[in-house]
Design a protein around this motif. Structure first.
Motif, PDB file in Angstrom:
ATOM      1  N   GLY A  55       0.753  -1.165   0.294  1.00 19.37           N
ATOM      2  CA  GLY A  55      -0.368   0.580   0.118  1.00 19.37           C
ATOM      3  C   GLY A  55       1.053   1.286   0.387  1.00 19.37           C
ATOM      4  N   LEU A  56       0.462   2.552  -1.068  1.00 24.58           N
ATOM      5  CA  LEU A  56       1.056   3.709  -0.667  1.00 24.58           C
ATOM      6  C   LEU A  56       0.024   4.520  -0.119  1.00 24.58           C
ATOM      7  N   VAL A  57       0.359   5.646   0.730  1.00 26.24           N
ATOM      8  CA  VAL A  57      -0.568   6.795   1.498  1.00 26.24           C
ATOM      9  C   VAL A  57       0.181   7.485   1.488  1.00 26.24           C
ATOM     10  N   THR A  58      -0.814   8.969   1.299  1.00 23.81           N
ATOM     11  CA  THR A  58       0.242   9.550   0.615  1.00 23.81           C
ATOM     12  C   THR A  58      -1.158  10.693   1.746  1.00 23.81           C
ATOM     13  N   VAL A  59      -0.270  12.015   2.384  1.00 26.89           N
ATOM     14  CA  VAL A  59      -0.683  12.638   3.765  1.00 26.89           C
ATOM     15  C   VAL A  59      -0.525  14.072   3.425  1.00 26.89           C
ATOM     16  N   LEU A  60      -1.821  15.306   2.986  1.00 26.17           N
ATOM     17  CA  LEU A  60      -0.979  15.992   3.101  1.00 26.17           C
ATOM     18  C   LEU A  60      -1.303  17.224   4.382  1.00 26.17           C
ATOM     19  N   PHE A  61      -1.005  17.666   5.015  1.00 25.76           N
ATOM     20  CA  PHE A  61      -1.323  18.506   6.055  1.00 25.76           C
ATOM     21  C   PHE A  61      -0.553  19.610   6.017  1.00 25.76           C
ATOM     22  N   ASP A  62      -1.155  20.773   6.877  1.00 31.78           N
ATOM     23  CA  ASP A  62      -0.676  22.759   6.924  1.00 31.78           C
ATOM     24  C   ASP A  62       0.388  22.140   7.765  1.00 31.78           C
ATOM     25  N   TYR A  63       1.823  22.320   7.652  1.00 29.35           N
ATOM     26  CA  TYR A  63       2.935  22.417   8.659  1.00 29.35           C
ATOM     27  C   TYR A  63       2.676  23.100   9.755  1.00 29.35           C
ATOM     28  N   GLU A  64       1.259  24.112   9.703  1.00 29.49           N
ATOM     29  CA  GLU A  64       1.552  25.386  11.343  1.00 29.49           C
ATOM     30  C   GLU A  64       0.863  24.266  12.486  1.00 29.49           C
ATOM     31  N   THR A  65       0.073  23.054  11.843  1.00 28.04           N
ATOM     32  CA  THR A  65      -0.639  22.124  12.406  1.00 28.04           C
ATOM     33  C   THR A  65       0.105  21.209  13.459  1.00 28.04           C
ATOM     34  N   THR A  66       1.044  21.771  14.439  1.00 27.19           N
ATOM     35  CA  THR A  66       2.250  20.562  14.239  1.00 27.19           C
ATOM     36  C   THR A  66       1.974  19.636  14.898  1.00 27.19           C
ATOM     37  N   ASN A  67       1.009  19.657  15.835  1.00 25.71           N
ATOM     38  CA  ASN A  67      -0.009  18.371  15.827  1.00 25.71           C
ATOM     39  C   ASN A  67       0.592  16.994  14.875  1.00 25.71           C
ATOM     40  N   VAL A  68      -0.194  16.872  13.891  1.00 31.19           N
ATOM     41  CA  VAL A  68      -0.130  16.242  12.843  1.00 31.19           C
ATOM     42  C   VAL A  68       0.813  16.121  12.531  1.00 31.19           C
ATOM     43  N   GLU A  69       1.770  16.389  12.551  1.00 31.35           N
ATOM     44  CA  GLU A  69       3.289  15.456  11.854  1.00 31.35           C
ATOM     45  C   GLU A  69       3.642  14.209  13.443  1.00 31.35           C
ATOM     46  N   GLU A  70       3.110  15.072  14.807  1.00 28.74           N
ATOM     47  CA  GLU A  70       3.969  13.853  15.594  1.00 28.74           C
ATOM     48  C   GLU A  70       2.505  12.699  15.706  1.00 28.74           C
ATOM     49  N   GLN A  71       1.267  12.931  15.187  1.00 29.64           N
ATOM     50  CA  GLN A  71       0.373  11.748  15.241  1.00 29.64           C
ATOM     51  C   GLN A  71       1.090  10.961  14.289  1.00 29.64           C
ATOM     52  N   MET A  72       1.469  11.313  13.221  1.00 27.75           N
ATOM     53  CA  MET A  72       2.060  10.183  11.980  1.00 27.75           C
ATOM     54  C   MET A  72       3.075   9.813  12.539  1.00 27.75           C
ATOM     55  N   MET A  73       3.775  10.176  13.736  1.00 28.55           N
ATOM     56  CA  MET A  73       4.953   9.305  13.411  1.00 28.55           C
ATOM     57  C   MET A  73       3.925   8.560  14.531  1.00 28.55           C
ATOM     58  N   HIS A  74       3.375   9.099  15.321  1.00 25.02           N
ATOM     59  CA  HIS A  74       2.812   7.838  16.325  1.00 25.02           C
ATOM     60  C   HIS A  74       2.787   6.389  16.088  1.00 25.02           C
ATOM     61  N   LEU A  75       1.723   6.585  14.790  1.00 27.68           N
ATOM     62  CA  LEU A  75       1.102   5.814  14.229  1.00 27.68           C
ATOM     63  C   LEU A  75       2.294   5.107  13.370  1.00 27.68           C
TER      64      LEU A  75
END
Length: 143
Positions: A55-75
């Motif tokens: 599977g290939l999964v791409t996720v786009l988010f606003d970098y100013e929403t730093t919590n998303v990046e942390e959640q991606m790392m957690h996943l």
């Protein structure tokens, strides 16, 4: 038919109503029913069951929403046996793109995609799934 109350941001509701008008739906309920059927059916392809998948999964988010990046790392860490590779890059002036390369079962991949979709402030999630055991030329792409 049961009546269900759903909370959503005003901007999404406006897009939903506009979509219904533009595409000839009788109203937002019809759009939500169709979208629900499509979402629930995405991972019900019996040709992919009991097979090893990529599977290939791409996720786009606003970098100013730093919590998303942390959640991606957690996943990524929570599903490290599924995630073969992960790539992070900046796109445009305000966005981050996260790319996950997955290798596992349909159930594992669908669980992972579902968790990403449930992440608040993610702007888009796109994915594709293909068998890797005797590669099948049928690509199963979803957005």
């Amino acid at each position: 038919m049961a009546v269900v109350s759903v909370s959503m941001p005003d901007a999404l509701l406006e897009r939903l109503d506009q979509f219904a008008d533009d595409h000839g739906y009788t109203g937002r309920s019809e759009v939500v029913r169709e979208a629900s059927r499509n979402l629930l059916g995405e991972f019900e392809d019996t040709r992919l069951e009991d097979r090893k998948l990529m599977g290939l999964v791409t996720v786009l988010f606003d970098y100013e929403t730093t919590n998303v990046e942390e959640q991606m790392m957690h996943l990524r860490h929570e599903h490290e046996s599924l995630v073969s590779s992960n790539f992070h890059t900046h796109v445009g002036d305000h966005f981050c793109l996260e790319l996950f390369v997955l290798e596992g079962s349909l159930e594992e991949i669908s669980t992972f995609v579902g968790k990403i979709r449930a992440t608040q402030d993610v702007l888009s999630v796109d994915y594709s799934v293909n068998p890797v055991d005797g590669f099948d030329p049928l690509s199963h792409q979803h957005g």
